[in-house]
Design an enzyme around this catalytic site. Structure first.
Site, PDB file in Angstrom:
ATOM      1  N   CYS A   1      -9.168   2.034  -6.333  1.00 35.75           N
ATOM      2  CA  CYS A   1      -8.302   3.073  -6.907  1.00 35.75           C
ATOM      3  C   CYS A   1      -7.047   2.525  -7.583  1.00 35.75           C
ATOM      4  CB  CYS A   1      -7.955   4.127  -5.863  1.00 35.75           C
ATOM      5  SG  CYS A   1      -7.364   3.473  -4.302  1.00 35.75           S
TER       6      CYS A   1
ATOM      7  N   CYS B   1     -11.731   5.759  -6.234  1.00 35.43           N
ATOM      8  CA  CYS B   1     -12.004   4.578  -5.418  1.00 35.43           C
ATOM      9  C   CYS B   1     -13.330   3.901  -5.759  1.00 35.43           C
ATOM     10  CB  CYS B   1     -11.972   4.950  -3.945  1.00 35.43           C
ATOM     11  SG  CYS B   1     -10.372   5.610  -3.440  1.00 35.43           S
TER      12      CYS B   1
ATOM     13  N   LYS C   1     -11.534   7.544   7.663  1.00 33.16           N
ATOM     14  CA  LYS C   1     -10.400   7.731   6.748  1.00 33.16           C
ATOM     15  C   LYS C   1     -10.467   9.151   6.216  1.00 33.16           C
ATOM     16  CE  LYS C   1      -8.099   6.015   2.625  1.00 33.16           C
ATOM     17  NZ  LYS C   1      -8.093   5.010   1.565  1.00 33.16           N
TER      18      LYS C   1
ATOM     19  N   ARG D   1       0.756   6.597  -2.922  1.00 32.25           N
ATOM     20  CA  ARG D   1       0.268   6.604  -4.308  1.00 32.25           C
ATOM     21  C   ARG D   1       1.368   6.219  -5.290  1.00 32.25           C
ATOM     22  NH1 ARG D   1      -3.784  11.608  -3.008  1.00 32.25           N
ATOM     23  NH2 ARG D   1      -5.105  10.281  -1.725  1.00 32.25           N
TER      24      ARG D   1
ATOM     25  N   ARG E   1      -9.990  13.245  -3.709  1.00 35.58           N
ATOM     26  CA  ARG E   1     -10.907  12.310  -3.050  1.00 35.58           C
ATOM     27  C   ARG E   1     -11.771  12.991  -1.989  1.00 35.58           C
ATOM     28  NH1 ARG E   1      -8.320   7.913  -5.324  1.00 35.58           N
ATOM     29  NH2 ARG E   1      -6.138   7.565  -4.758  1.00 35.58           N
TER      30      ARG E   1
ATOM     31  N   LYS F   1      -7.441   6.555  10.055  1.00 32.77           N
ATOM     32  CA  LYS F   1      -6.336   6.725   9.107  1.00 32.77           C
ATOM     33  C   LYS F   1      -6.325   8.156   8.600  1.00 32.77           C
ATOM     34  CE  LYS F   1      -4.517   4.875   4.775  1.00 32.77           C
ATOM     35  NZ  LYS F   1      -4.702   4.006   3.635  1.00 32.77           N
TER      36      LYS F   1
ATOM     37  N   SER G   1       1.931   6.157   4.928  1.00 29.78           N
ATOM     38  CA  SER G   1       3.168   6.316   4.163  1.00 29.78           C
ATOM     39  C   SER G   1       3.882   7.637   4.440  1.00 29.78           C
ATOM     40  CB  SER G   1       2.865   6.192   2.667  1.00 29.78           C
ATOM     41  OG  SER G   1       1.924   7.176   2.265  1.00 29.78           O
TER      42      SER G   1
ATOM     43  N   TYR H   1       4.461   0.471   8.198  1.00 27.28           N
ATOM     44  CA  TYR H   1       5.585   0.026   7.369  1.00 27.28           C
ATOM     45  C   TYR H   1       6.817  -0.235   8.232  1.00 27.28           C
ATOM     46  CZ  TYR H   1       2.328   1.733   3.953  1.00 27.28           C
ATOM     47  OH  TYR H   1       1.182   1.924   3.239  1.00 27.28           O
TER      48      TYR H   1
HETATM   49 ZN   LIG Z   1      -9.031   3.810  -2.826  1.00 30.56          ZN
END
Ligand SMILES: [Zn+2]
Length: 324
Positions: free
Chosen positions: A122, A130, A195, A205, A217, A248, A274, A313
């Site tokens: 992606c 993706c 996911k 993104r 997606r 995820k 994120s 993160y």
């Molecule tokens: Zn992707």
């Protein structure tokens, strides 16, 4: 055992008593630090929706890696941005790609640091999906070959683990086969097995410049309402050769982490994504939450749910707290 004979508060009286009966721990060994790398020199672009997170060029990335390694963080996860995008995501498997260069550079200077590379298209496709398109749909089987090629190029650059995040059916098997055929049987696969199609990926993104140019997606990532299906996804990935499996996002899917941990015999990773990071950062910036406290509470919750590893993160921030 009933009150007044049993009084649970007895073990909450002092910090040392609480320490003795604390069930879940978080160690720096369990943290993986995600990083974004792009072409260029001297680049360190802040990601506005993720305070503290940057896009790096290889030279500046090495400084960030040095500080993470200095905090004893054992592993990094690399995401790449290309110099140019095309319909086929060609730069994903280019030898001169940012991830490939960064992997070689990190392994050259920090050979012991575990390098995990995200395998997806992606960031590299002009349409932002993706996989390869057939009309308006992502062509599963045609995509497998490109993903395998990408994973192979990461492994040849020195990656310890490749981490396919695309959610195509059969990609773990295709990648395992490609690695083994090239004599890379020691390179492991961390599969993004469960996911979910999630609103919590929004800030990512911006960081990876990977928003789909049309549609979404939902045709390949999992529906948020499904739990049984996640077990089938994990079972498939393990059958195809996944060495580690991932759930995820993490926070809204703690139940899935727990089920995977209970039902399968593989290390379980959870991605504290994120949006989970941005929520805490934004609230803390407004003075509405105590950042350090909710960060640690979040990470402990993910561990308590059953995650062996956390991709976050917050890795450096948490490592500092743990060291103190
Ligand atoms: Zn992707």
């Amino acid at each position: 055992m009933y009150f007044p004979v049993y009084r649970p508060r007895r073990f909450r009286r002092t910090e040392n008593l609480r320490r003795m009966v604390r069930e879940t721990s978080l160690r720096v060994d369990q943290l993986v630090y995600p990083l974004f790398v792009m072409p260029g020199k001297g680049v360190k672009n802040p990601v506005p929706s993720m305070p503290g997170v940057h896009q790096f060029s290889v030279d500046t990335l090495l400084k960030e890696v040095k500080s993470a390694a200095g905090l004893n963080i054992p592993a990094v996860l690399l995401f790449g941005l290309p110099s140019a995008k095309d319909e086929w995501g060609s730069e994903a498997h280019a030898e001169s790609g940012a991830v490939q260069q960064a992997t070689r550079a990190i392994k050259d200077r920090y050979p012991d640091l575990v390098v995990i590379t995200d395998v997806c298209l992606c960031e590299y496709t002009s349409h932002g999906h993706c996989g390869l398109l057939k009309g308006k749909e992502v062509d599963n089987d045609a995509t497998l070959e490109v993903l395998a090629k990408t994973a192979l190029s990461h492994a040849q650059s020195g990656a310890d683990l490749v981490a396919p995040s695309d959610m195509m059916d059969g990609r773990v098997g295709a990648i395992r086969e490609a690695l083994d055929e090239s004599g890379l049987d020691q390179v492991g696969i961390l599969a993004y097995s469960a996911k979910y199609c999630s609103g919590f990926y929004g800030p990512f993104r911006d960081a990876a410049d990977s928003a789909p140019q049309f549609g979404d997606r939902r045709a390949y990532q999992m529906d948020m309402a499904n739990s049984e299906e996640a077990m089938r996804e994990v079972a498939l990935d393990i059958e195809e050769g996944a060495d580690m499996v991932m759930v995820k996002p993490a926070l809204p899917y703690l139940d899935i982490i727990r089920r995977v941990k209970d039902e399968f015999d593989r290390p379980v990773a959870a991605y504290n994504v994120s949006g989970e990071y941005a929520m805490i950062k934004a609230a803390a910036a407004n003075g509405w939450l105590d950042e350090q406290r909710v960060m640690m509470e979040t990470l402990i919750a993910i561990r308590r749910a059953g995650a062996d590893l956390i991709l976050t993160y917050f890795a450096k921030d948490a490592a500092k707290v743990l060291r103190a």
